[in-house]
Design a protein around this motif. Structure first.
Motif, PDB file in Angstrom:
ATOM      1  N   ILE A  31       0.869  -1.178   0.000  1.00 33.41           N
ATOM      2  CA  ILE A  31       0.000   0.000   0.000  1.00 33.41           C
ATOM      3  C   ILE A  31       0.907   1.229   0.000  1.00 33.41           C
ATOM      4  O   ILE A  31       1.790   1.355   0.847  1.00 33.41           O
ATOM      5  CB  ILE A  31      -0.918   0.028   1.236  1.00 33.41           C
ATOM      6  N   GLU A  32       0.697   2.095  -0.978  1.00 28.79           N
ATOM      7  CA  GLU A  32       1.545   3.292  -1.037  1.00 28.79           C
ATOM      8  C   GLU A  32       0.845   4.445  -1.740  1.00 28.79           C
ATOM      9  O   GLU A  32      -0.084   4.248  -2.508  1.00 28.79           O
ATOM     10  CB  GLU A  32       2.879   2.983  -1.704  1.00 28.79           C
ATOM     11  N   THR A 116      -1.844  16.539  10.630  1.00 27.51           N
ATOM     12  CA  THR A 116      -0.961  15.856  11.582  1.00 27.51           C
ATOM     13  C   THR A 116      -0.180  14.747  10.886  1.00 27.51           C
ATOM     14  O   THR A 116       1.027  14.579  11.111  1.00 27.51           O
ATOM     15  CB  THR A 116      -1.782  15.269  12.755  1.00 27.51           C
ATOM     16  N   SER A 117      -0.841  14.005  10.010  1.00 26.19           N
ATOM     17  CA  SER A 117      -0.170  12.940   9.261  1.00 26.19           C
ATOM     18  C   SER A 117       0.906  13.495   8.345  1.00 26.19           C
ATOM     19  O   SER A 117       1.969  12.900   8.198  1.00 26.19           O
ATOM     20  CB  SER A 117      -1.173  12.144   8.433  1.00 26.19           C
ATOM     21  N   GLN A 122       3.465  10.126   7.736  1.00 24.29           N
ATOM     22  CA  GLN A 122       2.842   8.812   7.539  1.00 24.29           C
ATOM     23  C   GLN A 122       1.345   8.914   7.755  1.00 24.29           C
ATOM     24  O   GLN A 122       0.870   9.735   8.533  1.00 24.29           O
ATOM     25  CB  GLN A 122       3.465   7.744   8.427  1.00 24.29           C
ATOM     26  N   ILE A 123       0.616   8.072   7.007  1.00 25.95           N
ATOM     27  CA  ILE A 123      -0.836   8.025   7.128  1.00 25.95           C
ATOM     28  C   ILE A 123      -1.276   6.578   7.334  1.00 25.95           C
ATOM     29  O   ILE A 123      -0.591   5.640   6.932  1.00 25.95           O
ATOM     30  CB  ILE A 123      -1.557   8.620   5.897  1.00 25.95           C
ATOM     31  N   THR A 147      -5.208  -2.916   7.036  1.00 23.72           N
ATOM     32  CA  THR A 147      -4.750  -1.595   7.442  1.00 23.72           C
ATOM     33  C   THR A 147      -3.232  -1.568   7.460  1.00 23.72           C
ATOM     34  O   THR A 147      -2.594  -2.533   7.888  1.00 23.72           O
ATOM     35  CB  THR A 147      -5.281  -1.237   8.848  1.00 23.72           C
ATOM     36  N   GLU A 148      -2.683  -0.471   7.000  1.00 25.00           N
ATOM     37  CA  GLU A 148      -1.221  -0.331   6.986  1.00 25.00           C
ATOM     38  C   GLU A 148      -0.847   1.137   7.188  1.00 25.00           C
ATOM     39  O   GLU A 148      -1.533   2.029   6.691  1.00 25.00           O
ATOM     40  CB  GLU A 148      -0.684  -0.827   5.636  1.00 25.00           C
ATOM     41  N   MET A 149       0.228   1.364   7.912  1.00 24.16           N
ATOM     42  CA  MET A 149       0.776   2.709   8.037  1.00 24.16           C
ATOM     43  C   MET A 149       1.678   2.948   6.830  1.00 24.16           C
ATOM     44  O   MET A 149       2.582   2.159   6.560  1.00 24.16           O
ATOM     45  CB  MET A 149       1.579   2.856   9.335  1.00 24.16           C
ATOM     46  N   VAL A 150       1.405   4.007   6.087  1.00 22.29           N
ATOM     47  CA  VAL A 150       2.128   4.302   4.846  1.00 22.29           C
ATOM     48  C   VAL A 150       2.984   5.537   5.053  1.00 22.29           C
ATOM     49  O   VAL A 150       2.494   6.584   5.484  1.00 22.29           O
ATOM     50  CB  VAL A 150       1.140   4.523   3.681  1.00 22.29           C
ATOM     51  N   LYS A 151       4.270   5.391   4.756  1.00 20.04           N
ATOM     52  CA  LYS A 151       5.187   6.525   4.866  1.00 20.04           C
ATOM     53  C   LYS A 151       5.028   7.445   3.678  1.00 20.04           C
ATOM     54  O   LYS A 151       4.873   6.992   2.548  1.00 20.04           O
ATOM     55  CB  LYS A 151       6.624   6.045   4.956  1.00 20.04           C
TER      56      LYS A 151
END
Length: 154
Positions: A31-32, A116-117, A122-123, A147-151
């Motif tokens: 995911i990006e 904030t993200s 990162q989001i 769900t993934e944290m994306v830089k």
């Protein structure tokens, strides 16, 4: 006589090629954010599957909701995708999110959350919905909730 032999050959071939089980959903990865500008944010991901069957089929994603920082921003639907027999395969998932849709979310903390993200670079991205597999009158629905944290690289 030739037609009878051909009919028997086709029937035997179809009986030996069976759907033993549904393709295996292995997850969503990669995911990006591939593009972001003042009008559109483009997200991509890859859905991974493995088909253990001798026959293929079709997969289609229907109304997969895209959440960014727990805020529903878009829906993704795709064309039908041909499933290969006895192979691992991937389905590309791509969605364009209009920045106007984010700015129109008055009365929510959407803009503050996204700002904030941006500062944290990162989001949190979540794909939630269904992918449907169909072959020979058989269908199966895969519930998707990844769900993934994306830089953010900028």
């Amino acid at each position: 006589m030739r037609k009878l032999i051909l009919l028997l050959t086709v029937t035997i071939s179809m009986m030996s090629c069976s759907v033993k089980e549904k393709p295996i959903f292995k997850g969503i990865e990669d995911i990006e954010v591939v593009d972001s500008n003042s009008q559109i944010i483009t997200l991509t991901a890859t859905a991974l599957f493995e088909n253990p069957n001798d026959v293929g089929g079709n997969l289609k994603s229907d109304d997969i909701s895209i959440y960014v920082n727990d805020i529903k921003l878009a829906k993704l639907s795709s064309e039908s995708f041909d499933v290969p027999a006895r192979k691992e395969f991937t389905i590309p998932l791509k969605v364009d999110i209009s920045t106007d849709s984010i700015l129109k979310m008055r009365g929510t903390d959407a803009i503050g959350s996204l700002l904030t993200s941006l500062l944290n670079k990162q989001i949190k991205v979540q794909y939630k919905g269904d992918i449907v597999y169909k072959t020979f009158g058989f269908s199966y629905t895969y519930p998707i909730d990844e769900t993934e944290m994306v830089k953010l690289d900028y």
